[in-house]
Design a protein around this motif. Structure first.
Motif, PDB file in Angstrom:
ATOM      1  N   UNK A  50       0.835  -1.189   0.000  1.00  0.00           N
ATOM      2  CA  UNK A  50       0.000   0.000   0.000  1.00  0.00           C
ATOM      3  C   UNK A  50       0.876   1.248   0.000  1.00  0.00           C
ATOM      4  N   UNK A  51       0.498   2.225  -0.790  1.00  0.00           N
ATOM      5  CA  UNK A  51       1.225   3.489  -0.891  1.00  0.00           C
ATOM      6  C   UNK A  51       0.465   4.542  -0.082  1.00  0.00           C
ATOM      7  N   UNK A  52       1.070   5.030   1.005  1.00  0.00           N
ATOM      8  CA  UNK A  52       0.370   5.895   1.948  1.00  0.00           C
ATOM      9  C   UNK A  52       1.047   7.259   2.058  1.00  0.00           C
ATOM     10  N   UNK A  53       0.249   8.251   2.433  1.00  0.00           N
ATOM     11  CA  UNK A  53       0.780   9.585   2.712  1.00  0.00           C
ATOM     12  C   UNK A  53      -0.199  10.308   3.624  1.00  0.00           C
ATOM     13  N   UNK A  54       0.303  11.329   4.294  1.00  0.00           N
ATOM     14  CA  UNK A  54      -0.515  12.206   5.129  1.00  0.00           C
ATOM     15  C   UNK A  54      -0.249  13.640   4.718  1.00  0.00           C
ATOM     16  N   UNK A  55      -1.307  14.455   4.629  1.00  0.00           N
ATOM     17  CA  UNK A  55      -1.136  15.808   4.126  1.00  0.00           C
ATOM     18  C   UNK A  55      -2.322  16.671   4.501  1.00  0.00           C
ATOM     19  N   UNK A  56      -2.199  17.945   4.269  1.00  0.00           N
ATOM     20  CA  UNK A  56      -3.320  18.884   4.324  1.00  0.00           C
ATOM     21  C   UNK A  56      -3.393  19.567   2.965  1.00  0.00           C
TER      22      UNK A  56
END
Length: 567
Positions: free
Chosen positions: A243-249
């Motif tokens: 799984x390719x994950x990221x966190x952002x606004x």
């Protein structure tokens, strides 16, 4: 004799490298143009079926199965100037969408592009919205929602309603604009006795990879914008591994191919976690969720997101970025490093098209504009070329005099340039300046849906595709299809002829091998350019003709230069 043999061998090796090495580089860095929309059979153009234009192509079995699936659940109809379809009330999914203004082929009776299909049908492709179950007990995926209306259209939103046994009521208000953007307002009203955690999610799910290949030039597959930039580096094989994950606004995620995009867009002011993951049977999902917020009894909480499903029209994507604040949404088109050149060329070319009504004519006018701007530089180029021609007898004499002393030969030639005040590289400047313009036009023809299925004249029905009028099978009168590298049409031949006459303007090289290479180069490049879009070839032919015309103008204004060249 040995020198002649060496020259011939060198010439053969260079020609072979160009002819056979170029396709390898082209497949990696310069994908071929769109598939031809027509083929020439017995001298007449016939429309070529193009199911790959539709991510969920309407094969007979797909139509039958899809129709059956659509009838199994209650639905709310979608009807806008650009799309039609329906919302599945079972699970609150947008899973049936047709793009009204785009067809699979140029045939009058061609079916429109179908972008989304429900789960359970071949090539399923859908979006869903809900709440995480962190103690909230939201409606299950098989919940049948109640709708306030039976048609969703611009200015006429539809609200879906459901409840759970713990006292929470759930509403999803759906609205749509005149483009391809849906707005989703998810509300939870807590009539229970205790606080509950509320966290919305959105997803896009599709079966299988896109039919078009993912290349260095064009992103096809998973795509996202996060943490201050657009991510073109993830493909389906990466998702297969993990799984390719990221966190952002701020940002978005979804799936893209050359012309179509699906993207879920969370609230741009709220942090979210996004990911791409693979499921069973080659199913892929892009989804996001936000951090849970505690909702007190007697209170309601609304969280807003958006969903785009449609054509990657340049002005529309720019509008969503510039006016509606979706970060990097205009990067849904993979312009690449040359976007600073590509987008102005697109906008100018599109403006010309709106003025004249024909993209081929617009490309010709674009060429006139570029050559007009570069005319002063071209004048210097031609003067340099004429001066080089004048020096050729002296250069030949120096080569003969110092043929056994190459360092001295080069030294004397450089001194000759200095004495005669000639810059041998001056003639390269216009060509170097045109490289970014040529590449930018290539990307515009390759990527922008505005160029898709745009006709020019006669048999040329799509400027973004190669010339379909192949000569080797006598324009379809002979019952065979030439190999790809021999599928030379009329336009590539015209390109070769124009290049031949342009090359005649250049100073003849002193070296015999170079002479042979330059003599055959127009015809080699004719084969090299044949798979490219006709629009690109039209630009090059027009540019070559203008170059020849500029040479005549220059000789007319400076007759002494022509006499010097003749001598």
């Amino acid at each position: 004799m040995k020198d002649d043999q060496k020259n011939f061998i060198l010439f053969a090796v260079i020609a072979a490298l160009i002819l056979f090495g170029w396709p390898v580089l082209q497949n990696k860095f310069f994908p071929a143009a769109n598939p031809p929309v027509t083929k020439i059979v017995e001298g007449k153009a016939q429309v070529v079926p193009n199911p790959s234009a539709d991510p969920a192509a309407d094969a007979p079995s797909a139509v039958r199965d899809r129709t059956l699936v659509l009838r199994e659940t209650p639905r709310v109809r979608i009807d806008t100037p650009t799309v039609s379809g329906s919302i599945n009330l079972k699970g609150a999914r947008i899973d049936d969408l047709i793009l009204k203004t785009y067809k699979e082929t140029i045939a009058k009776d061609s079916k429109p592009i179908r972008l989304l299909s429900p789960s359970g049908s071949p090539d399923a492709y859908f979006a869903g919205f809900g709440w995480r179950d962190d103690g909230l007990k939201p409606p299950a995926p098989d919940t049948v929602w109640k709708a306030t209306g039976d048609v969703l259209s611009p200015g006429k939103p539809v609200t879906l309603d459901a409840a759970n046994a713990q006292g929470q009521r759930f509403r999803i208000e759906l609205s749509v604009d005149d483009g391809y953007m849906f707005t989703i307002r998810q509300t939870v009203a807590n009539a229970g006795a205790a606080p509950v955690p509320v966290a919305t999610y959105g997803l896009v799910n599709r079966n299988g990879v896109f039919k078009e290949p993912d290349t260095w030039t064009v992103q096809v597959g998973p795509m996202s914008a996060h943490n201050g930039g657009a991510d073109y580096g993830t493909n389906f094989s990466d998702v297969d591994e993990a799984a390719q994950k990221f966190s952002t606004t701020g940002g978005w995620l979804g799936f893209t191919d050359k012309y179509w995009l699906t993207a879920i867009v969370p609230d741009q002011a709220v942090p979210f976690d996004g990911q791409f993951r693979a499921g069973a049977n080659k199913a892929y999902q892009a989804d996001y969720s936000v951090t849970p917020r505690l909702l007190a009894p007697g209170k309601a909480l609304t969280q807003t997101s958006r969903f785009f499903a449609g054509a990657k029209e340049v002005r529309l994507l720019d509008r969503y970025t510039d006016k509606e604040g979706i970060a990097f949404f205009d990067h849904g088109i993979d312009w690449g490093w040359f976007r600073i050149v590509e987008k102005p060329i697109f906008y100018y070319l599109d403006w010309l098209f709106r003025m004249v009504g024909n993209f081929g004519v617009a490309i010709i006018l674009l060429t006139f504009t570029i050559r007009g701007i570069m005319f002063p530089i071209a004048q210097k180029q031609f003067k340099s070329m004429a001066a080089m021609k004048t020096l050729q007898p002296k250069m030949k004499a120096l080569q003969e005099r110092y043929k056994d002393d190459k360092p001295r030969q080069q030294q004397e030639i450089m001194q000759l340039y200095k004495t005669e005040k000639v810059n041998p590289l001056a003639g390269c400047l216009p060509t170097l300046l045109q490289i970014p313009i040529f590449y930018a036009l290539y990307k515009v023809l390759l990527l922008t849906i505005e160029m898709r299925h745009q006709p020019f004249v006669a048999w040329i029905k799509d400027l973004s595709a190669p010339d379909p009028a192949t000569i080797l099978n006598l324009f379809g009168y002979l019952p065979f299809t030439p190999p790809h590298f021999l599928a030379i049409g009329i336009v590539p031949v015209l390109l070769g002829i124009s290049m031949y006459f342009q090359f005649k303007l250049n100073p003849a090289p002193m070296d015999d091998t170079q002479k042979q290479i330059f003599a055959i180069m127009p015809w080699v490049l004719m084969f090299v350019m044949a798979p490219f879009a006709v629009g690109l070839q039209v630009y090059w032919i027009t540019s070559n003709c203008l170059t020849i015309l500029q040479q005549r103008v220059l000789y007319a204004r400076h007759p002494g230069m022509k006499e010097a060249t003749a001598k």
